[in-house]
Design an enzyme around this catalytic site. Sequence first.
Site, PDB file in Angstrom:
ATOM      1  N   CYS A  42       0.824  -1.217   0.000  1.00  8.03           N
ATOM      2  CA  CYS A  42       0.000   0.000   0.000  1.00  8.03           C
ATOM      3  C   CYS A  42       0.854   1.261   0.000  1.00  8.03           C
ATOM      4  O   CYS A  42       0.641   2.164  -0.803  1.00  8.03           O
ATOM      5  CB  CYS A  42      -0.939   0.001   1.197  1.00  8.03           C
ATOM      6  SG  CYS A  42      -1.955   1.489   1.295  1.00  8.03           S
ATOM      7  N   CYS A  47      -1.578   1.583  -3.106  1.00 10.66           N
ATOM      8  CA  CYS A  47      -2.629   2.596  -3.011  1.00 10.66           C
ATOM      9  C   CYS A  47      -2.138   4.014  -2.825  1.00 10.66           C
ATOM     10  O   CYS A  47      -2.675   4.932  -3.449  1.00 10.66           O
ATOM     11  CB  CYS A  47      -3.609   2.251  -1.884  1.00 10.66           C
ATOM     12  SG  CYS A  47      -3.219   0.866  -0.846  1.00 10.66           S
ATOM     13  N   LYS A  50      -0.172   5.339  -5.992  1.00 17.04           N
ATOM     14  CA  LYS A  50      -1.136   5.331  -7.097  1.00 17.04           C
ATOM     15  C   LYS A  50      -2.138   6.463  -6.948  1.00 17.04           C
ATOM     16  O   LYS A  50      -2.454   7.153  -7.923  1.00 17.04           O
ATOM     17  CB  LYS A  50      -1.866   3.990  -7.132  1.00 17.04           C
ATOM     18  CG  LYS A  50      -2.924   3.886  -8.233  1.00 17.04           C
ATOM     19  CD  LYS A  50      -3.798   2.673  -8.015  1.00 17.04           C
ATOM     20  CE  LYS A  50      -4.618   2.811  -6.741  1.00 17.04           C
ATOM     21  NZ  LYS A  50      -5.422   1.614  -6.433  1.00 17.04           N
ATOM     22  N   TYR A 177      -9.550  -3.364 -11.207  1.00 13.93           N
ATOM     23  CA  TYR A 177      -9.415  -1.959 -10.796  1.00 13.93           C
ATOM     24  C   TYR A 177      -8.037  -1.401 -11.112  1.00 13.93           C
ATOM     25  O   TYR A 177      -7.916  -0.235 -11.505  1.00 13.93           O
ATOM     26  CB  TYR A 177      -9.769  -1.797  -9.310  1.00 13.93           C
ATOM     27  CG  TYR A 177      -8.777  -2.370  -8.331  1.00 13.93           C
ATOM     28  CD1 TYR A 177      -7.773  -1.577  -7.794  1.00 13.93           C
ATOM     29  CD2 TYR A 177      -8.852  -3.694  -7.920  1.00 13.93           C
ATOM     30  CE1 TYR A 177      -6.861  -2.089  -6.881  1.00 13.93           C
ATOM     31  CE2 TYR A 177      -7.947  -4.226  -7.017  1.00 13.93           C
ATOM     32  CZ  TYR A 177      -6.952  -3.415  -6.499  1.00 13.93           C
ATOM     33  OH  TYR A 177      -6.051  -3.932  -5.601  1.00 13.93           O
ATOM     34  N   GLU A 181      -7.626   1.861 -13.423  1.00 14.71           N
ATOM     35  CA  GLU A 181      -7.046   3.044 -12.801  1.00 14.71           C
ATOM     36  C   GLU A 181      -5.840   3.543 -13.584  1.00 14.71           C
ATOM     37  O   GLU A 181      -5.723   4.743 -13.878  1.00 14.71           O
ATOM     38  CB  GLU A 181      -6.665   2.733 -11.351  1.00 14.71           C
ATOM     39  CG  GLU A 181      -7.873   2.585 -10.438  1.00 14.71           C
ATOM     40  CD  GLU A 181      -7.532   2.092  -9.056  1.00 14.71           C
ATOM     41  OE1 GLU A 181      -8.366   2.231  -8.156  1.00 14.71           O
ATOM     42  OE2 GLU A 181      -6.422   1.532  -8.868  1.00 14.71           O
ATOM     43  N   HIS A 435     -27.742  20.770  -0.309  1.00 21.94           N
ATOM     44  CA  HIS A 435     -27.747  21.309  -1.674  1.00 21.94           C
ATOM     45  C   HIS A 435     -26.863  22.547  -1.788  1.00 21.94           C
ATOM     46  O   HIS A 435     -26.806  23.342  -0.856  1.00 21.94           O
ATOM     47  CB  HIS A 435     -29.199  21.675  -2.040  1.00 21.94           C
ATOM     48  CG  HIS A 435     -29.352  22.223  -3.417  1.00 21.94           C
ATOM     49  ND1 HIS A 435     -29.309  21.435  -4.541  1.00 21.94           N
ATOM     50  CD2 HIS A 435     -29.552  23.492  -3.855  1.00 21.94           C
ATOM     51  CE1 HIS A 435     -29.484  22.183  -5.609  1.00 21.94           C
ATOM     52  NE2 HIS A 435     -29.633  23.444  -5.216  1.00 21.94           N
ATOM     53  N   GLU A 440     -26.104  14.841  -2.415  1.00 21.98           N
ATOM     54  CA  GLU A 440     -27.544  14.962  -2.169  1.00 21.98           C
ATOM     55  C   GLU A 440     -28.352  13.963  -3.002  1.00 21.98           C
ATOM     56  O   GLU A 440     -29.476  13.622  -2.665  1.00 21.98           O
ATOM     57  CB  GLU A 440     -28.029  16.378  -2.441  1.00 21.98           C
ATOM     58  CG  GLU A 440     -28.031  16.793  -3.905  1.00 21.98           C
ATOM     59  CD  GLU A 440     -28.576  18.193  -4.105  1.00 21.98           C
ATOM     60  OE1 GLU A 440     -29.681  18.483  -3.605  1.00 21.98           O
ATOM     61  OE2 GLU A 440     -27.885  19.005  -4.738  1.00 21.98           O
TER      62      GLU A 440
END
Length: 446
Positions: A42, A47, A50, A177, A181, A435, A440
């Site tokens: 990681c 991660c 990346k 993934y 990515e 909002h 939302e």
Amino acid sequence: MAFDYDLFVIGAGSGGVRAARVSAAYGAKVAIAEEYRVGGTCVIRGCVPKKLLVYGAHFAEDLADARRFGWDVPDCDFSWPTLRDNVLAEVDRLNAAYTTTLDSHKVEVILERAEVAGPSSVRLASGKTVTAGKILIATGARPQLPDFPGVEHGITSNEAFHLPALPKRVLIAGGGYIANEFAGIFHEFGCEVTVLNRTDVILRGYDEQIRDRLLQISMAKGIQFRFNAAFKAIEKQADGSLKVQLTNGAEMDVDCVMYAIGRVPNTEGLGLEAVGVELSNGAVKVDADNRSSVETIFAVGDVTNRVQLTPVAIREGQAFADTFFGGKPTQVDYGCIPSAVFSHPPIGAVGLTESQAKQKYGAVRVYTSDFRPMKNVLAGRNERALYKMVCEAASNRVVGLHMIGPESAEIAQVAAVAVKAGLTKDAFDQTVALHPTMAEELVLMK
């Protein structure tokens, strides 16, 4: 009998570091061995670096969009060496920080390879053998390589962070993934990107509508896809380019081939089978308490091939320490684990897909919001976001939430709490919208 250590951890990645640190905090005498760098996949090659590349890639679109928001942005040049070196410097900082954390908890850090020599003994690369009451395997996983002539001419995600220069033409093999990515990253940096997949499905395991939307957007951006094909051979040409031959008879000339076809647990050469540790497809088989088939040997993280996610490895390391050194028996709950794909745009997901929910419950209700984000409207982008809520029909309990669009991964973390808590669609409907935000739409789905 007396042991040199209460706990010896092999592998200083996310799971191993957490288990070592917490066990030591509980008063155990702990050592951790790492043959490369503290931090694991990681922090060093996964991660974290990346995600930093993802941030860097986003500026390509942000700078272009800024002109529509009134900013006089000149044509900008991108320097790959600058980003690469800054990212690697951050990796160095994190490596030092992890090491400092272990030192501060009085965990002995041994920077050499370690192998299991017996149920309670570990042999170091230096030849020294030490003993421990418990041994924890936390060696993680590595990128899988295909098998064909010329495979050595390609790279994996490990090497992508160290490229001397950006290739003009990149072929990425895989549909998961990591492949998607890096396809987005390289494309935003100006590379010609082709994704090669042996099936016609990307992101298997994600909701079908969400992954189809990513495919549409990626193709609209200019990323090419070659489906139902695999490598036959790669030849390196005199100019350094690569001639790729595919099993469907097609040929491609590219400058870089990257393999992102899966990951393999790092168990080779650790001596596990010799002492009776049972493996399954190379992964350590463990029970709910992370114990292997040998009573004194445990494993956490990707080396167990349960759920290959950093937060899961950390939870497993924490549970191990709590259970065996903290007097607090703990088992990890693997239900409702959120996940993200840091593609362009990103995906956030938690819970069951529509297909999975139908298989489990039979009758389901599906609510969606398919909209054009406000920022995209003013920027002149036609890219649309899609939010999807899957509910059990009988109770209207939310069993899955899936999103693709700006900030989806950030929003998914809060959404995961709602799914984990078993909230119903009514609870979302009764919540006043914040909002104007992307989030939302979670409480406005029909």
